[in-house]
Design a protein around this motif. Structure first.
Motif, PDB file in Angstrom:
ATOM      1  N   TYR A  57       4.355 147.567  73.846  1.00  0.00           N
ATOM      2  CA  TYR A  57       3.041 146.917  73.787  1.00  0.00           C
ATOM      3  C   TYR A  57       2.350 147.215  72.458  1.00  0.00           C
ATOM      4  N   ALA A  58       2.447 148.470  71.996  1.00  0.00           N
ATOM      5  CA  ALA A  58       1.840 148.847  70.723  1.00  0.00           C
ATOM      6  C   ALA A  58       2.470 148.068  69.572  1.00  0.00           C
ATOM      7  N   LEU A  59       3.787 147.883  69.616  1.00  0.00           N
ATOM      8  CA  LEU A  59       4.462 147.111  68.570  1.00  0.00           C
ATOM      9  C   LEU A  59       4.005 145.659  68.574  1.00  0.00           C
ATOM     10  N   LEU A  60       3.827 145.089  69.761  1.00  0.00           N
ATOM     11  CA  LEU A  60       3.360 143.701  69.854  1.00  0.00           C
ATOM     12  C   LEU A  60       1.965 143.535  69.264  1.00  0.00           C
ATOM     13  N   ILE A  61       1.172 144.594  69.284  1.00  0.00           N
ATOM     14  CA  ILE A  61      -0.172 144.544  68.721  1.00  0.00           C
ATOM     15  C   ILE A  61      -0.162 144.858  67.222  1.00  0.00           C
ATOM     16  N   VAL A  62       0.582 145.894  66.844  1.00  0.00           N
ATOM     17  CA  VAL A  62       0.507 146.399  65.472  1.00  0.00           C
ATOM     18  C   VAL A  62       1.258 145.503  64.493  1.00  0.00           C
ATOM     19  N   PRO A  87       9.244 158.308  81.093  1.00  0.00           N
ATOM     20  CA  PRO A  87       9.868 157.624  79.944  1.00  0.00           C
ATOM     21  C   PRO A  87       9.714 156.114  80.003  1.00  0.00           C
ATOM     22  N   VAL A  88       9.733 155.541  81.208  1.00  0.00           N
ATOM     23  CA  VAL A  88       9.587 154.091  81.332  1.00  0.00           C
ATOM     24  C   VAL A  88       8.187 153.669  80.891  1.00  0.00           C
ATOM     25  N   ARG A  89       7.191 154.431  81.327  1.00  0.00           N
ATOM     26  CA  ARG A  89       5.827 154.137  80.929  1.00  0.00           C
ATOM     27  C   ARG A  89       5.657 154.258  79.416  1.00  0.00           C
ATOM     28  N   GLY A  90       6.263 155.313  78.841  1.00  0.00           N
ATOM     29  CA  GLY A  90       6.185 155.486  77.392  1.00  0.00           C
ATOM     30  C   GLY A  90       6.846 154.346  76.650  1.00  0.00           C
ATOM     31  N   LEU A  91       7.970 153.857  77.172  1.00  0.00           N
ATOM     32  CA  LEU A  91       8.661 152.737  76.526  1.00  0.00           C
ATOM     33  C   LEU A  91       7.824 151.468  76.588  1.00  0.00           C
ATOM     34  N   VAL A  92       7.225 151.218  77.749  1.00  0.00           N
ATOM     35  CA  VAL A  92       6.386 150.024  77.897  1.00  0.00           C
ATOM     36  C   VAL A  92       5.195 150.080  76.948  1.00  0.00           C
ATOM     37  N   LEU A  93       4.558 151.250  76.852  1.00  0.00           N
ATOM     38  CA  LEU A  93       3.414 151.406  75.957  1.00  0.00           C
ATOM     39  C   LEU A  93       3.831 151.249  74.497  1.00  0.00           C
TER      40      LEU A  93
END
Length: 271
Positions: A14-19, A5-11
């Motif tokens: 990160y996706a929000l920062l890009i999108v 879950p931590v990895r999923g949250l980080v990803l």
């Protein structure tokens, strides 16, 4: 395997920062200045292409787009040709001599571009290459050559020497072996290098800013500076220019994505 879950949250973050910035820029290209500041994250009231007409017409970004296409394609093709030939040469030289020449060719990666600006400007002025598309192509090739030799040379050194020997037995010379054997086997690495060079040279601002003075010869990154004033910036037009400038990179990546991924993983698999 259970998802972390931590990895999923980080990803996800990160996706929000890009999108999110991409969405703001794309949606902002359809808005007026007042609408953009009133609702930067909202949808435009109407999807009007007026900004695109202004940018391509009045702002002459179409000429800058054409200049970028010509300069970038010529630079990438010439860099790949010279870089692959140099990488092939170092791969064919056995022992420490090949590695020594390889190291000398990639040594240019360690020199900051800013350290060469004054001598490059003086040299180009003496050669009559200032304010010239040919001058931009030459400087792009010079700057991109060490990178291409580094990537392609590292891959070509992993190719089996049996391929070279079999080609020699069949009577093929060095150039024939390069064209018929090495290039097809190096296609994933060449595609990855092409995308890497395309992104760098398409977005290059330093050398056009240094060498180009005519409006008719500006590239897109240099032309986008015209949208920024000392006291006021027209953000909808700027966003429109950014969207137009990003289209070729997105198209190139979509078309070459399979080769790009294969080029990245090829060295690890063969190594």
């Amino acid at each position: 395997m259970r998802a972390n879950p931590v990895r999923g949250l980080v990803l996800a973050v990160y996706a929000l920062l890009i999108v999110v910035p991409v969405i703001v820029v794309v949606m902002g290209s359809f808005k007026s200045t007042e609408e953009l500041f009133a609702s930067p994250f909202g949808l435009p009231e109407s999807f009007s292409f007026a900004n695109y007409g202004t940018v391509l017409g009045e702002q002459q970004l179409d000429q800058a787009f054409l200049n970028s296409v010509m300069v970038t394609l010529a630079s990438v093709l010439l860099t790949l040709l010279l870089g692959s030939l140099a990488a092939y040469g170092t791969a064919r030289i056995p022992g420490w001599k090949g590695w020594l020449i390889f190291g000398f060719l990639v040594l240019g990666m360690s020199v900051p571009a800013q350290a060469n600006m004054i001598p490059q400007y003086v040299l180009f002025n003496q050669l009559g290459l200032l304010d010239s598309r040919i001058g931009l192509v030459l400087i792009n090739v010079v700057v991109g050559l060490p990178v291409s030799v580094f990537i392609l040379g590292g891959f070509m050194k992993t190719l089996p020497r049996e391929a070279y020997e079999a080609s020699s037995i069949d009577g093929a010379g060095p150039l024939r072996t390069y064209w018929s054997v090495v290039l097809p086997m190096s296609a994933p690495s060449i595609a990855a290098t092409a995308i890497f060079l395309f992104v760098i040279q398409w977005n290059e601002l330093l050398y056009p800013l240094l060498f180009i003075s005519s409006d008719s010869k500006k590239t897109i990154p240099l032309a986008l500076l015209d949208f920024q004033g000392e006291f006021l910036t027209d953000y909808p037009l700027l966003f429109t220019g950014v969207v137009i400038a990003s289209v070729p990179m997105a198209v190139a990546y979509v078309l070459l994505q399979r080769y790009f991924v294969a080029g990245i993983t090829a060295g690890a698999v063969k190594g």
